[in-house]
Design a protein around this motif. Structure first.
Motif, PDB file in Angstrom:
ATOM      1  N   ALA A  13     -11.496   2.281  13.032  1.00 43.55           N
ATOM      2  CA  ALA A  13     -11.380   1.553  14.293  1.00 43.55           C
ATOM      3  C   ALA A  13     -10.299   0.487  14.213  1.00 43.55           C
ATOM      4  O   ALA A  13      -9.623   0.191  15.199  1.00 43.55           O
ATOM      5  N   ASP A  14     -10.135  -0.110  13.041  1.00 41.61           N
ATOM      6  CA  ASP A  14      -9.123  -1.146  12.840  1.00 41.61           C
ATOM      7  C   ASP A  14      -7.747  -0.500  12.771  1.00 41.61           C
ATOM      8  O   ASP A  14      -7.507   0.395  11.946  1.00 41.61           O
ATOM      9  N   ARG A  15      -6.830  -0.930  13.609  1.00 44.18           N
ATOM     10  CA  ARG A  15      -5.483  -0.360  13.618  1.00 44.18           C
ATOM     11  C   ARG A  15      -4.625  -0.873  12.461  1.00 44.18           C
ATOM     12  O   ARG A  15      -3.546  -0.327  12.213  1.00 44.18           O
ATOM     13  N   ASP A  16      -5.058  -1.942  11.776  1.00 42.03           N
ATOM     14  CA  ASP A  16      -4.330  -2.411  10.595  1.00 42.03           C
ATOM     15  C   ASP A  16      -4.768  -1.543   9.414  1.00 42.03           C
ATOM     16  O   ASP A  16      -5.755  -1.838   8.726  1.00 42.03           O
ATOM     17  N   LEU A  17      -4.013  -0.492   9.161  1.00 36.64           N
ATOM     18  CA  LEU A  17      -4.407   0.491   8.152  1.00 36.64           C
ATOM     19  C   LEU A  17      -3.976   0.114   6.740  1.00 36.64           C
ATOM     20  O   LEU A  17      -4.411   0.761   5.781  1.00 36.64           O
ATOM     21  N   GLN A  18      -3.142  -0.907   6.602  1.00 35.94           N
ATOM     22  CA  GLN A  18      -2.585  -1.249   5.293  1.00 35.94           C
ATOM     23  C   GLN A  18      -3.662  -1.420   4.218  1.00 35.94           C
ATOM     24  O   GLN A  18      -3.544  -0.869   3.122  1.00 35.94           O
ATOM     25  N   PRO A  19      -4.737  -2.177   4.482  1.00 36.34           N
ATOM     26  CA  PRO A  19      -5.732  -2.354   3.430  1.00 36.34           C
ATOM     27  C   PRO A  19      -6.755  -1.231   3.326  1.00 36.34           C
ATOM     28  O   PRO A  19      -7.597  -1.255   2.418  1.00 36.34           O
ATOM     29  N   LEU A  20      -6.668  -0.238   4.211  1.00 33.96           N
ATOM     30  CA  LEU A  20      -7.729   0.765   4.318  1.00 33.96           C
ATOM     31  C   LEU A  20      -7.381   2.114   3.703  1.00 33.96           C
ATOM     32  O   LEU A  20      -8.272   2.832   3.236  1.00 33.96           O
ATOM     33  N   LEU A  21      -6.099   2.466   3.701  1.00 34.18           N
ATOM     34  CA  LEU A  21      -5.685   3.790   3.236  1.00 34.18           C
ATOM     35  C   LEU A  21      -5.308   3.768   1.767  1.00 34.18           C
ATOM     36  O   LEU A  21      -5.199   2.714   1.153  1.00 34.18           O
ATOM     37  N   ALA A  22      -5.079   4.961   1.206  1.00 32.69           N
ATOM     38  CA  ALA A  22      -4.775   5.081  -0.224  1.00 32.69           C
ATOM     39  C   ALA A  22      -3.933   6.315  -0.473  1.00 32.69           C
ATOM     40  O   ALA A  22      -3.930   7.257   0.333  1.00 32.69           O
ATOM     41  N   PRO A  23      -3.218   6.352  -1.599  1.00 35.09           N
ATOM     42  CA  PRO A  23      -2.560   7.599  -2.010  1.00 35.09           C
ATOM     43  C   PRO A  23      -3.610   8.649  -2.359  1.00 35.09           C
ATOM     44  O   PRO A  23      -4.811   8.350  -2.460  1.00 35.09           O
ATOM     45  N   PRO A  24      -3.207   9.904  -2.580  1.00 38.34           N
ATOM     46  CA  PRO A  24      -4.165  10.944  -2.968  1.00 38.34           C
ATOM     47  C   PRO A  24      -4.919  10.561  -4.241  1.00 38.34           C
ATOM     48  O   PRO A  24      -4.362   9.916  -5.148  1.00 38.34           O
ATOM     49  N   TYR A  25      -6.177  10.980  -4.308  1.00 36.02           N
ATOM     50  CA  TYR A  25      -7.045  10.612  -5.432  1.00 36.02           C
ATOM     51  C   TYR A  25      -6.479  11.015  -6.781  1.00 36.02           C
ATOM     52  O   TYR A  25      -6.700  10.330  -7.792  1.00 36.02           O
ATOM     53  N   ASP A  26      -5.727  12.126  -6.825  1.00 36.31           N
ATOM     54  CA  ASP A  26      -5.304  12.655  -8.123  1.00 36.31           C
ATOM     55  C   ASP A  26      -4.042  12.003  -8.669  1.00 36.31           C
ATOM     56  O   ASP A  26      -3.552  12.405  -9.720  1.00 36.31           O
ATOM     57  N   VAL A  27      -3.515  10.987  -7.970  1.00 37.11           N
ATOM     58  CA  VAL A  27      -2.397  10.217  -8.538  1.00 37.11           C
ATOM     59  C   VAL A  27      -2.821   8.793  -8.882  1.00 37.11           C
ATOM     60  O   VAL A  27      -1.989   7.973  -9.272  1.00 37.11           O
ATOM     61  N   LEU A  28      -4.124   8.495  -8.748  1.00 36.59           N
ATOM     62  CA  LEU A  28      -4.622   7.138  -8.972  1.00 36.59           C
ATOM     63  C   LEU A  28      -5.285   7.022 -10.339  1.00 36.59           C
ATOM     64  O   LEU A  28      -6.038   7.913 -10.746  1.00 36.59           O
ATOM     65  N   ASP A  29      -5.020   5.915 -11.044  1.00 33.76           N
ATOM     66  CA  ASP A  29      -5.791   5.604 -12.239  1.00 33.76           C
ATOM     67  C   ASP A  29      -6.747   4.461 -11.904  1.00 33.76           C
ATOM     68  O   ASP A  29      -6.792   3.959 -10.770  1.00 33.76           O
ATOM     69  N   ASP A  30      -7.548   4.032 -12.879  1.00 30.43           N
ATOM     70  CA  ASP A  30      -8.576   3.029 -12.611  1.00 30.43           C
ATOM     71  C   ASP A  30      -7.989   1.722 -12.082  1.00 30.43           C
ATOM     72  O   ASP A  30      -8.559   1.087 -11.187  1.00 30.43           O
ATOM     73  N   SER A  31      -6.848   1.318 -12.633  1.00 30.84           N
ATOM     74  CA  SER A  31      -6.244   0.061 -12.174  1.00 30.84           C
ATOM     75  C   SER A  31      -5.754   0.177 -10.735  1.00 30.84           C
ATOM     76  O   SER A  31      -5.832  -0.794  -9.964  1.00 30.84           O
ATOM     77  N   ASP A  32      -5.266   1.348 -10.357  1.00 29.73           N
ATOM     78  CA  ASP A  32      -4.847   1.570  -8.968  1.00 29.73           C
ATOM     79  C   ASP A  32      -6.042   1.424  -8.026  1.00 29.73           C
ATOM     80  O   ASP A  32      -5.950   0.784  -6.973  1.00 29.73           O
ATOM     81  N   VAL A  33      -7.154   2.039  -8.407  1.00 25.53           N
ATOM     82  CA  VAL A  33      -8.350   1.992  -7.565  1.00 25.53           C
ATOM     83  C   VAL A  33      -8.862   0.560  -7.462  1.00 25.53           C
ATOM     84  O   VAL A  33      -9.255   0.102  -6.378  1.00 25.53           O
ATOM     85  N   ASP A  34      -8.853  -0.168  -8.583  1.00 28.21           N
ATOM     86  CA  ASP A  34      -9.271  -1.573  -8.549  1.00 28.21           C
ATOM     87  C   ASP A  34      -8.435  -2.364  -7.537  1.00 28.21           C
ATOM     88  O   ASP A  34      -8.975  -3.151  -6.745  1.00 28.21           O
ATOM     89  N   ALA A  35      -7.133  -2.161  -7.574  1.00 29.23           N
ATOM     90  CA  ALA A  35      -6.234  -2.903  -6.682  1.00 29.23           C
ATOM     91  C   ALA A  35      -6.477  -2.528  -5.227  1.00 29.23           C
ATOM     92  O   ALA A  35      -6.487  -3.404  -4.338  1.00 29.23           O
ATOM     93  N   LEU A  36      -6.687  -1.252  -4.958  1.00 28.38           N
ATOM     94  CA  LEU A  36      -6.927  -0.804  -3.585  1.00 28.38           C
ATOM     95  C   LEU A  36      -8.250  -1.343  -3.051  1.00 28.38           C
ATOM     96  O   LEU A  36      -8.329  -1.812  -1.910  1.00 28.38           O
ATOM     97  N   GLN A  37      -9.273  -1.317  -3.872  1.00 26.63           N
ATOM     98  CA  GLN A  37     -10.584  -1.777  -3.413  1.00 26.63           C
ATOM     99  C   GLN A  37     -10.636  -3.287  -3.254  1.00 26.63           C
ATOM    100  O   GLN A  37     -11.454  -3.803  -2.483  1.00 26.63           O
ATOM    101  N   ALA A  38      -9.751  -3.990  -3.944  1.00 28.38           N
ATOM    102  CA  ALA A  38      -9.662  -5.442  -3.760  1.00 28.38           C
ATOM    103  C   ALA A  38      -9.077  -5.807  -2.397  1.00 28.38           C
ATOM    104  O   ALA A  38      -9.263  -6.922  -1.910  1.00 28.38           O
ATOM    105  N   ARG A  39      -8.376  -4.875  -1.775  1.00 26.65           N
ATOM    106  CA  ARG A  39      -7.763  -5.144  -0.476  1.00 26.65           C
ATOM    107  C   ARG A  39      -8.797  -5.236   0.639  1.00 26.65           C
ATOM    108  O   ARG A  39      -8.653  -6.007   1.588  1.00 26.65           O
ATOM    109  N   SER A  40      -9.822  -4.354   0.557  1.00 20.11           N
ATOM    110  CA  SER A  40     -10.804  -4.304   1.632  1.00 20.11           C
ATOM    111  C   SER A  40     -12.082  -3.622   1.147  1.00 20.11           C
ATOM    112  O   SER A  40     -12.017  -2.664   0.367  1.00 20.11           O
ATOM    113  N   ALA A  41     -13.209  -4.100   1.638  1.00 23.51           N
ATOM    114  CA  ALA A  41     -14.496  -3.453   1.343  1.00 23.51           C
ATOM    115  C   ALA A  41     -14.596  -2.101   2.026  1.00 23.51           C
ATOM    116  O   ALA A  41     -15.532  -1.336   1.752  1.00 23.51           O
TER     117      ALA A  41
END
Length: 401
Positions: A13-41
């Motif tokens: 619903a929020d049009r500000d997608l910057q903190p909500l989206l992510a790259p494909p799961y298979d290019v992410l490591d644990d540190s990437d996921v930590d950083a993405l999840q820190a952006r938004s719940a």
């Protein structure tokens, strides 16, 4: 092409997608996921990259349902296609404006023809554990990230030139693409005549899977499970989320995936290569090998770098694919192969002795990609790296009404 249909999409619903989206799961490591999840719940990785114990898939499914119940994600009132545009500067410095369409692609068995067309593999796949994606699909009953397909039907790019209803935009700062940013744009198409026109055009020919072979295979397994459980072949599991673009040069940005070799003596590896290639020593710094790799394969070792030029006649009966030439040259050599994009990664692997040697390869030509599709051939594993990567989360597809 097989059936390609509109569907009722789940969108933030929020049009500000910057903190909500992510790259494909298979290019992410644990540190990437930590950083993405820190952006938004509400970052999509809380659903798309399950973490924790044995109940992590159920937790992901519950999270997805909570977001729907809370209005974080909203279901479209009617079926639609979504135009997905990627605007960027590629590695050659050329401006690109790639447009594809997100829809529901029919799930077919290997070699099957829907009557309209086929879904064709692009390259031989390496063994990979698909249990994670299957468990996630079972739990969430949703397609979270799209397969990337290339349509052989002419005219799709022109048909998508007219804008749809804006539903999202994201500016991604990135390195390695020749420019400072990639602009992602999503536009909804609900007009019945335009929806029919897009569907009819795509039904005119086959689709080649460019990226997401394993996701498509998981969709096939899930479809079979649903058929066995329900006795039906008309559920949402008969299709899967796919991004489809036209197979033409200006709609493709393809980079190579280089080869890293280990588990072999360097002298033995070089001797095998020298039977098929003339090795000419060159400078081994990043700039030199990057520039040379635009026109030739390059061997990297701790002893230096060499240009690889095929000896006359040795590959007369072999397709003009660097990966296939290397497979031919190293046939019978007991060697372990790893795949990695980026010249820096290859140089580091050799310098750190993670690899005995690396070979920088060139991406296949458009002509070879088209030939693969038309003749039903397969390229070696990891022959192409399509860029930029699609974002996960802008469009989700529920598998149940």
């Amino acid at each position: 092409m097989p059936r390609f249909e509109p569907f009722r999409a789940l969108r933030f619903a929020d049009r500000d997608l910057q903190p909500l989206l992510a790259p494909p799961y298979d290019v992410l490591d644990d540190s990437d996921v930590d950083a993405l999840q820190a952006r938004s719940a509400h970052n999509v990785t809380f659903v798309d990259v399950p973490r924790g114990g044995a109940d992590r898939y159920e937790v992901a499914a519950a999270t997805l349902q909570d977001w729907v119940d809370q209005g974080v994600l909203v279901l479209d009132p009617e079926p639609s296609f979504t135009i997905y545009r990627l605007r960027f500067t590629d590695a050659s410095g050329s401006r690109r404006d790639v447009a594809g369409v997100l829809g529901a692609l029919e799930v077919l068995d290997p070699g099957a023809d829907s009557g309209a067309g086929r879904v064709l593999p692009h390259e031989r796949t390496t063994p990979k554990d698909s249990t994670d994606r299957l468990e996630l699909t079972r739990a969430t009953r949703a397609n979270l990230s799209p397969v990337w397909g290339l349509s052989l039907a002419a005219g799709l790019a022109a048909m998508l030139a007219e804008p749809g209803e804006p539903v999202g935009r994201l500016v991604e700062l990135t390195e390695g693409l020749g420019g400072p940013e990639v602009v992602h744009v999503w536009e909804r198409v609900t007009d019945p005549e335009r929806v029919r026109a897009i569907g009819a055009l795509l039904a005119a020919d086959d689709v080649l899977i460019a990226d997401g072979h394993h996701r498509y295979a998981v969709s096939r397994t899930y479809r079979d499970e649903v058929r066995a459980a329900t006795g039906r072949d008309d559920t949402g599991a008969e299709r899967t989320l796919a991004f489809v673009a036209e197979l033409v040069a200006d709609q493709l940005s393809v980079e190579p995936i280089h080869r890293h070799y280990s588990g072999v003596d360097l002298a033995e590896l070089r001797a095998a290569l020298e039977r098929f290639f003339v090795l000419s020593r060159v400078g081994g710094d990043h700039g030199t090998v990057s520039a040379l790799n635009a026109t030739a394969m390059v061997l990297l070792t701790v002893e230096g770098a060499w240009r690889l030029d095929p000896r006359p006649g040795v590959f007369d009966d072999v397709r003009a694919l660097d990966g296939l030439w290397l497979e031919t040259a190293l046939e019978g050599v007991d060697v372990q192969v790893a795949y990695q994009d980026g010249v820096d990664a290859a140089l580091d692997a050799v310098a750190d002795r993670v690899a005995v040697a690396a070979v920088l390869v060139r991406p296949p030509s458009l002509e070879e990609i088209q030939r693969t599709a038309r003749e039903g051939l397969l390229m070696p594993p990891k022959s192409t790296f399509f860029t930029p990567k699609l974002k996960t989360g802008a469009v989700l597809r529920p598998l149940e009404p």
